[in-house]
Design an enzyme around this catalytic site. Structure first.
Site, PDB file in Angstrom:
ATOM      1  N   ASN A   7      39.808  43.914  27.710  1.00 18.63           N
ATOM      2  CA  ASN A   7      39.723  42.852  28.711  1.00 18.63           C
ATOM      3  C   ASN A   7      39.651  41.530  27.944  1.00 18.63           C
ATOM      4  O   ASN A   7      38.590  41.134  27.473  1.00 18.63           O
ATOM      5  CB  ASN A   7      38.471  43.074  29.568  1.00 18.63           C
ATOM      6  CG  ASN A   7      38.320  42.018  30.655  1.00 18.63           C
ATOM      7  OD1 ASN A   7      39.091  41.057  30.709  1.00 18.63           O
ATOM      8  ND2 ASN A   7      37.331  42.190  31.515  1.00 18.63           N
ATOM      9  N   ARG A  91      43.226  45.000  31.155  1.00 19.62           N
ATOM     10  CA  ARG A  91      42.967  44.360  32.432  1.00 19.62           C
ATOM     11  C   ARG A  91      43.837  43.106  32.487  1.00 19.62           C
ATOM     12  O   ARG A  91      43.778  42.257  31.590  1.00 19.62           O
ATOM     13  CB  ARG A  91      41.500  43.971  32.537  1.00 19.62           C
ATOM     14  CG  ARG A  91      41.231  43.244  33.818  1.00 19.62           C
ATOM     15  CD  ARG A  91      39.876  42.625  33.844  1.00 19.62           C
ATOM     16  NE  ARG A  91      39.680  41.974  35.139  1.00 19.62           N
ATOM     17  CZ  ARG A  91      38.890  40.940  35.332  1.00 19.62           C
ATOM     18  NH1 ARG A  91      38.209  40.433  34.321  1.00 19.62           N
ATOM     19  NH2 ARG A  91      38.760  40.416  36.522  1.00 19.62           N
ATOM     20  N   HIS A 180      39.472  41.452  42.063  1.00 20.63           N
ATOM     21  CA  HIS A 180      38.511  42.572  41.941  1.00 20.63           C
ATOM     22  C   HIS A 180      39.121  43.892  42.434  1.00 20.63           C
ATOM     23  O   HIS A 180      38.401  44.823  42.805  1.00 20.63           O
ATOM     24  CB  HIS A 180      37.238  42.340  42.788  1.00 20.63           C
ATOM     25  CG  HIS A 180      36.319  41.281  42.276  1.00 20.63           C
ATOM     26  ND1 HIS A 180      35.528  40.534  43.101  1.00 20.63           N
ATOM     27  CD2 HIS A 180      36.038  40.862  41.019  1.00 20.63           C
ATOM     28  CE1 HIS A 180      34.796  39.691  42.394  1.00 20.63           C
ATOM     29  NE2 HIS A 180      35.096  39.868  41.118  1.00 20.63           N
ATOM     30  N   ARG A 241      30.438  29.631  43.058  1.00 19.11           N
ATOM     31  CA  ARG A 241      31.587  29.257  43.905  1.00 19.11           C
ATOM     32  C   ARG A 241      31.164  29.207  45.367  1.00 19.11           C
ATOM     33  O   ARG A 241      30.393  30.042  45.827  1.00 19.11           O
ATOM     34  CB  ARG A 241      32.727  30.265  43.769  1.00 19.11           C
ATOM     35  CG  ARG A 241      33.360  30.295  42.411  1.00 19.11           C
ATOM     36  CD  ARG A 241      34.594  31.204  42.414  1.00 19.11           C
ATOM     37  NE  ARG A 241      34.935  31.601  41.071  1.00 19.11           N
ATOM     38  CZ  ARG A 241      35.089  32.866  40.675  1.00 19.11           C
ATOM     39  NH1 ARG A 241      34.955  33.852  41.531  1.00 19.11           N
ATOM     40  NH2 ARG A 241      35.401  33.126  39.430  1.00 19.11           N
ATOM     41  N   GLU A 384      35.215  49.558  36.369  1.00 13.84           N
ATOM     42  CA  GLU A 384      36.612  49.133  36.272  1.00 13.84           C
ATOM     43  C   GLU A 384      37.280  49.678  35.016  1.00 13.84           C
ATOM     44  O   GLU A 384      38.444  50.050  35.032  1.00 13.84           O
ATOM     45  CB  GLU A 384      36.677  47.594  36.278  1.00 13.84           C
ATOM     46  CG  GLU A 384      36.368  47.012  37.639  1.00 13.84           C
ATOM     47  CD  GLU A 384      35.899  45.569  37.590  1.00 13.84           C
ATOM     48  OE1 GLU A 384      34.734  45.348  37.189  1.00 13.84           O
ATOM     49  OE2 GLU A 384      36.684  44.675  37.922  1.00 13.84           O
TER      50      GLU A 384
END
Ligand code: ADP
Length: 404
Positions: A7, A91, A180, A241, A384
């Protein structure tokens, strides 16, 4: 079969080496501050062998060399030679409209990743550099791209289009993409296993609540709507956010405060969400503590956070024509019994009844609804990297079976 999962982010490269015989993790780690002063490698191998090395890491190629050296190191390494790695799974954040599943990386796939540089400027360029760097240290080893957006490619047009002039969709690719996806796909699949029911028959809402938060309606195993949109800014309240706001606020602020567009952008991405509401922290643990001590802004932040999730669950139940299961995952979803209870309180009308004891009890993956709850509520720790490793193994085996 050993599979390396990479990643590559904007300033770090995370890695995990899997032995796919039993899906165990042989080693994992991170190279931090790539291209900056004070770069380092933190490497954890099975049997508790840990090492932290400070090193000059000017680019992704050097980061990958450092990782390869750690993996084969006589003291803290876990394999004899780098050639033992059969495949690499990467990823990749954005696959745009073209990537609807994980794929073996070919020149065409690289073009797709590059075409999305504009859509994910902070993620896709480092993802691509990670791919190129791996190819140099592992020439000829198959590489697979697993896209965050791919799972959401099944979202129908009425859910992915924004009601702006239609030409913007064609000219600028403006639509909901969702993110996601690998996490939502993994927990949906795993939740169906825990429930002992076919995924193809379940209407599920998966709540990924970490620093970034998103929620997905998964109908019969397919994503049919998700809260993150053209960018990861839309939807739920997150650590920093804002999630959903009236877009007119942006222009109002620019007119009334003299803020520039990049300044408003930074404010909405980095200074809003839990941090903005509380004025204290973006971290849920800090806010739960402050709220328990009576801090009003922390209490407000938690209430807003849970309310937004509850509202989306109701909306997605409507969009799927009913609801069979709610799944919580990621740092907050897996660990905060308080937030899970707050989210589910008020959803009894949908047939969702959380069990206070099961919710607050110990343990990871588990059912936390009451026996009389029609909607099954679960915690499923996300994984993941394992999903990326599985996709990589599957595609590599197909590739091997067809290549001469
Ligand atoms: P990322 O999106 O960076 O992967 P994580 O999935 O690790 O983030 O989630 C980070 C969030 O999880 C933080 O807000 C953190 O406070 C929260 N969290 C972690 N452990 C707990 C806990 N025991 N109780 C409440 N919140 C927790």
């Amino acid at each position: 079969m050993y599979i390396l999962v990479i990643n590559a982010g904007s300033s770090s490269v995370k890695y995990k080496l899997f032995d796919m015989k039993d899906e165990s993790v042989l080693a994992e780690g991170i190279v931090d501050r790539v291209g900056m002063a004070g770069a380092s490698l933190a490497h954890n191998a099975a049997e508790g062998k840990e090492i932290e090395i400070e090193s000059d890491v000017p680019d992704y190629g050097t980061a990958l060399e450092l990782i390869a050296d750690a993996l084969i190191h006589p003291e803290y390494g876990v394999i004899g030679s780098i050639d033992e790695i059969s495949a690499v799974g990467h990823r990749v954040v954005h696959g745009g409209e073209k990537a609807s599943a994980s794929v073996l990386i070919t020149p065409d796939v690289e073009s797709i990743i590059r075409e999305c540089f504009d859509l994910a400027p902070l993620h896709n360029p480092p993802n691509m550099m990670g791919i190129e760097a791996c190819r140099k240290i592992l020439p000829g080893v198959p590489e697979v791209a697993v896209f965050d957006t791919a799972f959401h490619r099944t979202i129908p047009k009425e859910a992915y289009l924004y009601a702006v002039p239609y030409r913007l969709y064609g000219d600028y690719s403006i639509r909901r993409y969702g993110f996601h996806g690998t996490s939502h796909r993994y927990v949906a699949y795993r939740a169906a296993q825990v429930l002992g029911r076919p995924l193809e028959e379940i209407r599920m809402v998966t709540c990924h609540l970490g620093n970034g938060c998103s929620i997905t309606a998964v109908k019969n195993g397919k994503s049919v709507d998700t809260s993150m949109g053209f960018t990861p800014l839309e939807g739920l309240i997150m650590g920093t956010r804002s999630g959903d706001i009236d877009p007119a606020i942006v222009f109002y602020l620019m007119d009334h405060t003299g803020m520039t567009a990049p300044e408003v952008n930074t404010m909405l991405n980095k200074e809003s969400g839990l941090l903005g509401l509380s004025g204290l922290s973006r971290d849920m643990r800090d806010l739960e503590k402050a709220a328990s001590e009576g801090n009003k802004r922390a209490i407000t932040a938690l209430n807003c956070f849970a309310y937004r999730i509850r509202k989306y669950i109701g909306a997605y139940a409507a969009s799927m024509g009913g609801l069979d299961s709610i799944v919580f995952t990621a740092g907050i979803g897996e660990n905060s019994s308080k937030i899970r209870a707050m989210v589910c309180s008020g959803l009894e009308f949908l047939g969702a009844r959380i069990d206070a004891q099961r919710n607050s009890g110990p343990g990871g993956e588990r059912l936390i609804s009451r026996d009389d709850s029609n909607v099954k509520i679960l915690i499923v720790p996300t994984n993941e990297e394992l999903m990326i490793a599985r996709d990589t193994m599957e595609l590599t085996e197909v590739y091997r079976s067809i290549s001469p």
